[in-house]
Scaffold this active site. Structure first.
Site, PDB file in Angstrom:
ATOM      1  N   LYS A   1     -59.314 -32.966 -18.585  1.00 45.24           N
ATOM      2  CA  LYS A   1     -58.081 -32.950 -17.805  1.00 45.24           C
ATOM      3  C   LYS A   1     -57.765 -31.543 -17.298  1.00 45.24           C
ATOM      4  O   LYS A   1     -57.226 -31.360 -16.211  1.00 45.24           O
ATOM      5  CB  LYS A   1     -56.918 -33.432 -18.692  1.00 45.24           C
ATOM      6  CG  LYS A   1     -55.976 -34.363 -17.960  1.00 45.24           C
ATOM      7  CD  LYS A   1     -54.998 -34.939 -18.942  1.00 45.24           C
ATOM      8  CE  LYS A   1     -53.852 -35.616 -18.247  1.00 45.24           C
ATOM      9  NZ  LYS A   1     -52.856 -36.066 -19.224  1.00 45.24           N
TER      10      LYS A   1
ATOM     11  N   LYS B   1     -52.581 -46.587 -22.644  1.00 38.37           N
ATOM     12  CA  LYS B   1     -51.594 -46.434 -23.710  1.00 38.37           C
ATOM     13  C   LYS B   1     -50.234 -45.975 -23.171  1.00 38.37           C
ATOM     14  O   LYS B   1     -50.176 -45.182 -22.237  1.00 38.37           O
ATOM     15  CB  LYS B   1     -52.146 -45.370 -24.671  1.00 38.37           C
ATOM     16  CG  LYS B   1     -51.416 -45.213 -25.956  1.00 38.37           C
ATOM     17  CD  LYS B   1     -51.946 -44.011 -26.728  1.00 38.37           C
ATOM     18  CE  LYS B   1     -51.089 -42.800 -26.468  1.00 38.37           C
ATOM     19  NZ  LYS B   1     -51.143 -41.745 -27.456  1.00 38.37           N
TER      20      LYS B   1
ATOM     21  N   LYS C   1     -46.025 -40.606 -24.397  1.00 39.72           N
ATOM     22  CA  LYS C   1     -44.747 -39.909 -24.304  1.00 39.72           C
ATOM     23  C   LYS C   1     -44.748 -38.718 -23.347  1.00 39.72           C
ATOM     24  O   LYS C   1     -43.691 -38.159 -23.059  1.00 39.72           O
ATOM     25  CB  LYS C   1     -44.209 -39.567 -25.693  1.00 39.72           C
ATOM     26  CG  LYS C   1     -44.705 -38.360 -26.426  1.00 39.72           C
ATOM     27  CD  LYS C   1     -43.994 -38.407 -27.776  1.00 39.72           C
ATOM     28  CE  LYS C   1     -43.996 -37.211 -28.641  1.00 39.72           C
ATOM     29  NZ  LYS C   1     -45.218 -36.581 -28.998  1.00 39.72           N
TER      30      LYS C   1
END
Ligand code: AMP
Ligand code: TRP
Length: 329
Positions: A115, A194, A197
């Site tokens: 990433k 998923k 958060k």
């Protein structure tokens, strides 16, 4: 004698229903029957940049979330990781036992590396060694986490075992506690991913526990499903509806087949309405508790009391480790 249980959560991002269902709810259910520790993993949070001025507030917000979710300070030692320096010292000693190769093969590390375009800070690489220290320091045997943390518990066992072999037994080896269902609550808009958060605040597929319940209702009503219109659990072919079934079953403390039976003759619209009501009921109750705790002076006192007990245990353990390793104390 009760087994020791520990878990931690990073004070980053916005707490989601997935965090509650996947990790905290299990902890809350088990806290009474265990010697329980729970901490806010602010050091792990610092492995990515956090604005210094915001950290304290985020920690207190998260502490209030835990308590509102049912963490009971009479049963659990609740504290902030960075307040107990022994985590860092043992983290360092544990890092010495670890090979670069095994750390660089960790799934979470590889994902974060990819990433960030390939260049990563050392903190992300040694994240699991600090996590291993968090667990081994208290001789914890039970670690309730979501399934994304399984590998980190496995490496903790490996490292603990390695140290035990090299220097003589000093650590108990932990097991993860991952519930059969609910260990991976999915994003409502993309049920193959998923619920996370660190999703943006306006993400339509993520239920943040501090969301306005009107928004939550909309998110559930708009959840991506399939064209089958049957309330049947089938993770592979019906991931969206299966996710909603799990959410409802866990919030109601019933089984998957209880839900399937109850909604045998319902369509998706009716089912979503019931899920939305149940989530709303949970959130309204949670949010009222949260506000009360967040404004109370007790919050800091609870964390200080937990810290005192944690430090006592951690200091004693670190002395044992140093003695076994031959470091003069
Ligand atoms: P994190 O949000 O990554 O800081 O994780 C905190 C804890 O919540 C860990 O034990 C995770 O495995 C768990 N968790 C996070 N997201 C989910 C999810 N979508 N479903 C189930 N458990 C989760
Ligand atoms: N890495 C965990 C997460 O992201 C948080 C954590 C840090 C933890 N130390 C721990 C969880 C020790 C369990 C035990 O969720």
């Amino acid at each position: 004698m009760k087994k020791t249980m520990i878990t931690g959560v990073q004070p980053t991002g916005n707490f989601t229903l997935g965090n509650y269902i996947g990790a905290i709810k299990n902890f809350v259910n088990l806290q009474k029957s265990h010697d329980s520790f729970i901490f806010i993993a602010d050091l792990h949070g610092l492995t990515t940049y956090q604005e210094p001025a915001k950290i304290n507030k985020t920690i207190l917000d998260l502490a209030a979330i835990y308590l509102a979710c049912g963490v009971d300070p009479k049963e659990t030692n609740f504290f902030v990781q960075s307040k107990v320096d022994e985590h860092c010292v043992l983290g360092f000693l544990i890092a010495f036992q670890c090979r670069v190769g095994e750390l660089s093969r960790m799934t979470q590390y590889k994902a974060k590396k990819e990433k960030s375009g390939g260049s990563v800070d050392l903190g992300l690489l040694i994240y699991p060694t600090l996590m291993a220290a968090d667990i081994l320091l208290y001789d914890a045997e039970v670690v309730p986490v979501g399934s994304d943390q399984r590998q980190h518990i496995e490496i903790t066992r490996d490292l603990g075992e390695r140290v035990n072999k090299k220097y003589g037994g000093m650590f108990k080896l932990p097991d993860y506690y991952i519930s059969k269902y609910g260990h991976r609550i999915m994003n409502l808009q993309n049920p193959l991913e998923k619920m996370n958060k660190s999703a943006p605040a306006d993400d339509k597929g993520t239920i943040f526990v501090l969301d306005d319940v009107k928004i939550t209702r909309k998110k559930i009503k708009a959840a991506v499903t399939d064209n089958d219109n049957k309330i049947k659990y089938d993770e592979k072919n019906k991931p969206g509806i299966s996710n909603l079934i799990i959410i409802l079953a866990i919030l109601r403390d019933v089984t998957i087949s209880d839900i399937e039976k109850e909604f045998e003759n319902s369509n998706y619209g009716e089912f979503k309405e019931v899920v939305a009501n149940e989530v709303e009921r949970f959130l309204l109750d949670f949010q009222a508790k949260y506000q009360k705790i967040r404004e109370s002076d007790e919050l800091i006192k609870i964390l200080q009391a937990g810290e005192k007990e944690a430090r006592k245990r951690a200091q004693a353990k670190l002395e044992t480790v140093k003695t076994k390793m031959g470091i003069m104390i």
